[in-house]
Design a protein around this motif. Structure first.
Motif, PDB file in Angstrom:
ATOM      1  N   GLU A  40       0.838  -1.200   0.000  1.00  0.00           N
ATOM      2  CA  GLU A  40       0.000   0.000   0.000  1.00  0.00           C
ATOM      3  C   GLU A  40       0.868   1.243   0.000  1.00  0.00           C
ATOM      4  O   GLU A  40       1.780   1.376   0.827  1.00  0.00           O
ATOM      5  CB  GLU A  40      -0.947   0.050   1.213  1.00  0.00           C
ATOM      6  CG  GLU A  40      -2.168  -0.830   1.106  1.00  0.00           C
ATOM      7  CD  GLU A  40      -3.178  -0.579   2.220  1.00  0.00           C
ATOM      8  OE1 GLU A  40      -3.210   0.563   2.745  1.00  0.00           O
ATOM      9  OE2 GLU A  40      -3.914  -1.520   2.550  1.00  0.00           O
ATOM     10  N   THR A  41       0.569   2.137  -0.904  1.00  0.00           N
ATOM     11  CA  THR A  41       1.101   3.492  -0.918  1.00  0.00           C
ATOM     12  C   THR A  41       0.188   4.302  -1.824  1.00  0.00           C
ATOM     13  O   THR A  41      -0.584   3.723  -2.600  1.00  0.00           O
ATOM     14  CB  THR A  41       2.552   3.536  -1.410  1.00  0.00           C
ATOM     15  OG1 THR A  41       3.090   4.850  -1.204  1.00  0.00           O
ATOM     16  CG2 THR A  41       2.669   3.170  -2.885  1.00  0.00           C
ATOM     17  N   GLY A  42       0.231   5.609  -1.749  1.00  0.00           N
ATOM     18  CA  GLY A  42      -0.627   6.394  -2.623  1.00  0.00           C
ATOM     19  C   GLY A  42      -0.941   7.771  -2.062  1.00  0.00           C
ATOM     20  O   GLY A  42      -0.482   8.145  -0.975  1.00  0.00           O
ATOM     21  N   TYR A  43      -1.733   8.506  -2.816  1.00  0.00           N
ATOM     22  CA  TYR A  43      -2.097   9.883  -2.456  1.00  0.00           C
ATOM     23  C   TYR A  43      -3.567  10.139  -2.741  1.00  0.00           C
ATOM     24  O   TYR A  43      -4.133   9.636  -3.722  1.00  0.00           O
ATOM     25  CB  TYR A  43      -1.278  10.883  -3.273  1.00  0.00           C
ATOM     26  CG  TYR A  43       0.206  10.840  -3.033  1.00  0.00           C
ATOM     27  CD1 TYR A  43       0.779  11.527  -1.966  1.00  0.00           C
ATOM     28  CD2 TYR A  43       1.046  10.123  -3.889  1.00  0.00           C
ATOM     29  CE1 TYR A  43       2.147  11.500  -1.747  1.00  0.00           C
ATOM     30  CE2 TYR A  43       2.414  10.092  -3.679  1.00  0.00           C
ATOM     31  CZ  TYR A  43       2.965  10.773  -2.607  1.00  0.00           C
ATOM     32  OH  TYR A  43       4.321  10.743  -2.402  1.00  0.00           O
ATOM     33  N   ASP A  44      -4.190  10.936  -1.876  1.00  0.00           N
ATOM     34  CA  ASP A  44      -5.556  11.402  -2.100  1.00  0.00           C
ATOM     35  C   ASP A  44      -5.547  12.612  -3.029  1.00  0.00           C
ATOM     36  O   ASP A  44      -4.524  13.310  -3.177  1.00  0.00           O
ATOM     37  CB  ASP A  44      -6.217  11.803  -0.782  1.00  0.00           C
ATOM     38  CG  ASP A  44      -6.629  10.607   0.060  1.00  0.00           C
ATOM     39  OD1 ASP A  44      -7.002   9.582  -0.520  1.00  0.00           O
ATOM     40  OD2 ASP A  44      -6.564  10.712   1.300  1.00  0.00           O
ATOM     41  N   ILE A  45      -6.737  12.882  -3.613  1.00  0.00           N
ATOM     42  CA  ILE A  45      -6.873  14.079  -4.456  1.00  0.00           C
ATOM     43  C   ILE A  45      -7.849  15.092  -3.861  1.00  0.00           C
ATOM     44  O   ILE A  45      -8.033  16.175  -4.427  1.00  0.00           O
ATOM     45  CB  ILE A  45      -7.302  13.714  -5.890  1.00  0.00           C
ATOM     46  CG1 ILE A  45      -8.654  12.995  -5.886  1.00  0.00           C
ATOM     47  CG2 ILE A  45      -6.231  12.866  -6.571  1.00  0.00           C
ATOM     48  CD1 ILE A  45      -9.267  12.832  -7.259  1.00  0.00           C
ATOM     49  N   HIS A  46      -8.465  14.756  -2.717  1.00  0.00           N
ATOM     50  CA  HIS A  46      -9.331  15.751  -2.067  1.00  0.00           C
ATOM     51  C   HIS A  46      -8.441  16.859  -1.496  1.00  0.00           C
ATOM     52  O   HIS A  46      -7.452  16.587  -0.805  1.00  0.00           O
ATOM     53  CB  HIS A  46     -10.143  15.103  -0.943  1.00  0.00           C
ATOM     54  CG  HIS A  46     -11.246  15.963  -0.431  1.00  0.00           C
ATOM     55  ND1 HIS A  46     -11.033  17.094   0.338  1.00  0.00           N
ATOM     56  CD2 HIS A  46     -12.609  15.863  -0.588  1.00  0.00           C
ATOM     57  CE1 HIS A  46     -12.188  17.645   0.636  1.00  0.00           C
ATOM     58  NE2 HIS A  46     -13.159  16.926   0.099  1.00  0.00           N
ATOM     59  N   PRO A  47      -8.769  18.124  -1.752  1.00  0.00           N
ATOM     60  CA  PRO A  47      -7.883  19.228  -1.337  1.00  0.00           C
ATOM     61  C   PRO A  47      -7.759  19.414   0.168  1.00  0.00           C
ATOM     62  O   PRO A  47      -6.904  20.182   0.617  1.00  0.00           O
ATOM     63  CB  PRO A  47      -8.525  20.460  -1.989  1.00  0.00           C
ATOM     64  CG  PRO A  47      -9.960  20.082  -2.215  1.00  0.00           C
ATOM     65  CD  PRO A  47      -9.945  18.618  -2.504  1.00  0.00           C
TER      66      PRO A  47
ATOM     67  N   SER B 117      -7.664  16.548   2.320  1.00  0.00           N
ATOM     68  CA  SER B 117      -7.214  15.285   2.906  1.00  0.00           C
ATOM     69  C   SER B 117      -5.821  15.444   3.520  1.00  0.00           C
ATOM     70  O   SER B 117      -4.957  16.118   2.953  1.00  0.00           O
ATOM     71  CB  SER B 117      -7.164  14.188   1.836  1.00  0.00           C
ATOM     72  OG  SER B 117      -6.424  13.066   2.302  1.00  0.00           O
ATOM     73  N   PRO B 118      -5.558  14.806   4.669  1.00  0.00           N
ATOM     74  CA  PRO B 118      -4.213  14.852   5.255  1.00  0.00           C
ATOM     75  C   PRO B 118      -3.206  13.987   4.498  1.00  0.00           C
ATOM     76  O   PRO B 118      -2.033  13.974   4.852  1.00  0.00           O
ATOM     77  CB  PRO B 118      -4.441  14.320   6.676  1.00  0.00           C
ATOM     78  CG  PRO B 118      -5.628  13.436   6.558  1.00  0.00           C
ATOM     79  CD  PRO B 118      -6.513  14.066   5.525  1.00  0.00           C
ATOM     80  N   GLN B 119      -3.659  13.284   3.453  1.00  0.00           N
ATOM     81  CA  GLN B 119      -2.764  12.471   2.630  1.00  0.00           C
ATOM     82  C   GLN B 119      -2.825  12.925   1.168  1.00  0.00           C
ATOM     83  O   GLN B 119      -2.533  12.179   0.255  1.00  0.00           O
ATOM     84  CB  GLN B 119      -3.152  10.981   2.758  1.00  0.00           C
ATOM     85  CG  GLN B 119      -2.235   9.983   2.074  1.00  0.00           C
ATOM     86  CD  GLN B 119      -0.796  10.088   2.487  1.00  0.00           C
ATOM     87  OE1 GLN B 119      -0.496  10.331   3.647  1.00  0.00           O
ATOM     88  NE2 GLN B 119       0.122   9.912   1.543  1.00  0.00           N
ATOM     89  N   ARG B 120      -3.151  14.206   0.982  1.00  0.00           N
ATOM     90  CA  ARG B 120      -3.368  14.682  -0.379  1.00  0.00           C
ATOM     91  C   ARG B 120      -2.059  14.946  -1.130  1.00  0.00           C
ATOM     92  O   ARG B 120      -1.047  15.334  -0.538  1.00  0.00           O
ATOM     93  CB  ARG B 120      -4.184  15.974  -0.360  1.00  0.00           C
ATOM     94  CG  ARG B 120      -3.504  17.159   0.313  1.00  0.00           C
ATOM     95  CD  ARG B 120      -4.467  18.340   0.419  1.00  0.00           C
ATOM     96  NE  ARG B 120      -3.902  19.506   1.088  1.00  0.00           N
ATOM     97  CZ  ARG B 120      -3.892  19.674   2.417  1.00  0.00           C
ATOM     98  NH1 ARG B 120      -4.390  18.745   3.209  1.00  0.00           N
ATOM     99  NH2 ARG B 120      -3.380  20.778   2.946  1.00  0.00           N
ATOM    100  N   ALA B 121      -2.118  14.721  -2.427  1.00  0.00           N
ATOM    101  CA  ALA B 121      -1.067  15.231  -3.301  1.00  0.00           C
ATOM    102  C   ALA B 121      -1.211  16.746  -3.357  1.00  0.00           C
ATOM    103  O   ALA B 121      -2.324  17.275  -3.297  1.00  0.00           O
ATOM    104  CB  ALA B 121      -1.199  14.622  -4.697  1.00  0.00           C
TER     105      ALA B 121
END
Length: 710
Positions: A535-542, A544-548
């Motif tokens: 698992e790894t990745g990024y969110d796109i919600h502006p 999100s604490p894990q956003r790109a």
């Protein structure tokens, strides 16, 4: 939380006040930090004698705590209080200290530096395991001193365990003889000392050199986590694979099927696959499709079904994330995991390569769930699944103690699921019992290598050793591939994101150090077995604490794509075996929560690929079989990949501020081809350019670009 904060401030204030007082006394006594007396002395016998250096101490805590906090107990700093966990998950817990066998360390004295004398609820107890006890397989624990925190700001050898009590704290402990110690185990109730030091003698020892792993193809870094609705149409599950969904998915090279136990065993003893018990998906069909198109499959069963919870947990403790054992069963006993070990056998028997499976283990629920639904049929050895993963994030501390396992507990479960604990569970248990060729994968750890060391030491004690293919004696481990999870972010790339954290590009995160730790551990203690990230990745919600992060020249969607490719390049360079991105599509009702919008395929708009999916499909098509060869430059990053003596150069800026740079490649040809990503396309854009005297100057951005000779 408020009480903990007040306690923390009080302890830090005490620490700083005492440091000031001690430094004042040192000044007036004329001792302002002179030469250290701690350096070991080389004896005529060739052994060293003195305080054992911290680099020879391998320590880990069997609870949720950070490895860097554990190591503070041995860093020589007596002035700072060590807190392993402000809200202990496992209580009492064990902290294990292991000494490398090659040292042949003899412990002559052990001391604790007492901080603020604040153990008020329970003392810390010590146990020794001698090398001789490890060698004879008994692993006998011998009682050592008690540390009770009653020696304010002093070094102490602790108290005699035979006479100590909360009312009798005066009986001092003296080590009766030097001990050929292999392990020291500290049983912790609440607090620990500020510092622990071990004195003795040992053989000269040189730590192993950094490991250079075998490099995997860049295509291995392009895996994806899927759920069954990502492959089939929930409205027409009996039609098999939904072609429009497969069209979006086929650019990925391998899949982690993130599924639930109830998918296969909806009721105890009733197994269903085609269709499955939950959701009705035709799993045989879509595993076969993946296999036929060269996509390897890893199945990850997780979440205990309702029938298991009702039989094994009281109502107030039930939850689908619970450990698959009875609530009062011993977590370190492999016999506690009979039901889940049989599940792993069943799945491996059907989808592995071994067709010679006893008929009694092929039973299925043949009666259809609904009218006109196809019926399940007994099958074996379909050969469509290559990997079985034992759970997802077994160290999931956020769900409480009933869901969390430490390394030793998880090793016991893994041993049951791996081969029925070396066959002792009998027929019908464990992956290897059904198919010896199936690879068993660790369940995607959120923690660090301390968890793995707990697994390894449990295996030494309970599974012993075996000879590998080279005839070397190695630990008989219940797994074939090490696996952990990493989300690159400003919370030190952990899963402890808060509202003010964000994603961060992989090169600026702690990803490199963590990957090297796992790779080195594999080399030193696991025979160099593969290490992967599931698992790894990024969110796109502006929010999100894990956003790109959007940059001046790139949107969030574009940054998600850039950073995903750069993560693949980073881990391919380090020697990671495989990566699976989380996940194919967003959750059903996406929000600003972490991992809610990390999908690379837009299921709301017809399962169209987002730029991240476009880029990975294009990278795989260009150079999926190429492997990392060398790095020519770090900023701009310039890596060389090779296949059959053909080279491709990859160039990018390892930053996240829209920075650019220039680099001159020495190609030795008159022409070169520059390959660039294109959103919405199946292939990269190709541009043939002329070189000057065999060299090509190229403007580099934070989006990787690829150059080949012509």
């Amino acid at each position: 939380m408020k009480g903990q904060a007040i306690e923390k401030i009080a302890r830090l204030t005490q620490d700083r006040a005492f440091v000031l007082l001690r430094e004042t006394r040192q000044f007036f006594s004329g001792n302002q930090g002179g030469a250290s007396n701690d350096d070991p002395v080389l004896l005529p016998s060739g052994r060293y004698k003195g305080i054992l250096p911290s680099e020879f101490i391998q320590a880990y805590h069997l609870s949720h705590s950070k490895q860097q906090d554990v190591l503070k107990l041995f860093d020589g700093d007596v002035d700072n209080s060590v807190v392993l966990d402000w809200t202990p998950l496992v209580k009492p817990s064990e902290l294990w200290v292991r000494i490398p066998e090659e040292l042949e360390f003899n412990l002559e004295n052990m001391e604790f530096y007492d901080g603020n004398g604040d153990i008020v609820k329970g003392a810390m107890r010590t146990y020794f395991v001698r090398r001789s006890a490890v060698a004879d397989g008994t692993w006998k624990r011998e009682q050592g001193p008690v540390f009770d925190g009653k020696d304010f700001r002093e070094w102490t050898t602790g108290k005699d365990p035979l006479s100590w009590s909360p009312e009798n704290t005066d009986a001092r402990y003296t080590l009766p003889e030097a001990i050929d110690v292999a392990y020291i185990i500290f049983k912790i109730d609440t607090h620990v000392p500020n510092e622990i030091r071990l004195t003795g003698n040992w053989l000269p020892y040189k730590e192993p050199a950094p490991h250079v792993p075998e490099m995997a193809p860049i295509g291995n870094m392009l895996g994806m986590v899927i759920l069954w609705p990502d492959v089939v149409d929930p409205r027409n599950v009996w039609d098999g694979v939904a072609e429009h969904k497969w069209e979006a998915l086929k650019g990925y090279t391998c899949f982690r099927d993130y599924t639930d136990w109830k998918t296969f065993e909806g009721k105890e003893g009733e197994f269903s696959y085609e269709p499955s018990a939950w959701g009705g998906a035709l799993r045989d069909t879509y595993y076969q499709r993946m296999h036929d198109e060269g996509k390897e499959v890893m199945v990850c069963p997780q979440k205990v079904p309702d029938w298991f919870q009702e039989a094994n947990y009281p109502p107030e403790q039930r939850g689908e994330s619970n450990v698959p054992k009875a609530w009062d069963a011993d977590g370190e006993d492999w016999k506690s995991y009979e039901k889940v070990a049989h599940l792993y056998y069943r799945i491996s028997a059907r989808y592995g390569r071994n067709k010679d499976i006893p008929e009694e283990f092929l039973s299925v629920k043949e009666k259809p769930f609904y009218p006109n639904q196809p019926a399940n049929k007994p099958k074996a050895g379909l050969g469509t699944v290559q990997y079985m993963q034992v759970d997802n994030e077994p160290d999931r501390y956020w769900h409480g103690r009933q869901a969390y396992q430490n390394g030793r507990e998880y090793a016991a479960r893994s041993s049951a699921c791996y081969d029925g604990h070396k066959g002792k569970m009998g027929p019908g248990y464990g992956v290897k019992t059904a198919d010896p060729s199936m690879q068993v994968v660790v369940g995607g750890l959120v923690g660090d290598i301390g968890f793995m060391r707990g697994m390894i030491d449990w295996s030494k004690e309970n599974r012993g050793y075996k000879l590998n293919d080279k005839g070397q004696k190695v630990v008989d481990l219940p797994f074939d591939i090490i696996d952990y999870h990493v989300y690159h972010n400003t919370a030190n790339s952990t899963q402890d994101q808060q509202a003010n954290t964000t994603g961060i590009c992989p090169e600026l995160s702690t990803a490199t150090e963590r990957a090297k730790d796992f790779l080195q551990l594999s080399y030193e203690e696991c025979g160099g077995m593969p290490v992967q990230i599931s698992e790894t990745g990024y969110d796109i919600h502006p929010e999100s604490p894990q956003r790109a992060m959007a940059t001046p020249t790139r949107s969030i969607l574009q940054t998600q794509a850039d950073w995903g490719i750069r993560a693949a390049l980073l881990y391919a360079r380090l020697g990671i075996y495989r990566i699976y991105t989380y996940m194919a599509t967003d959750v059903t009702n996406p929000s600003s929560g972490k991992y809610s919008t990390s999908g690379e395929i837009d299921k709301v708009n017809g399962y169209k690929r987002r730029p991240a999916a476009d880029f990975k499909a294009q990278l795989n098509k260009l150079m999926g079989s190429y492997t990392y060869k060398k790095t020519l430059n770090t900023d701009p990053a310039v890596d060389v990949y090779e296949l059959n003596k053909n080279e491709i150069y990859v160039l990018w800026i390892p930053d996240q501020v829209s920075r650019t740079g220039e680099y001159e490649l020495s190609l030795g040809t008159d022409k070169a081809v520059v390959h660039s990503f294109v959103e919405g396309a199946d292939e990269m854009k190709k541009e043939t350019v002329m070189t000057k005297n065999g060299k090509l100057k190229i403007i580099v951005t934070e989006t990787p670009v690829f150059v080949s000779r012509q």
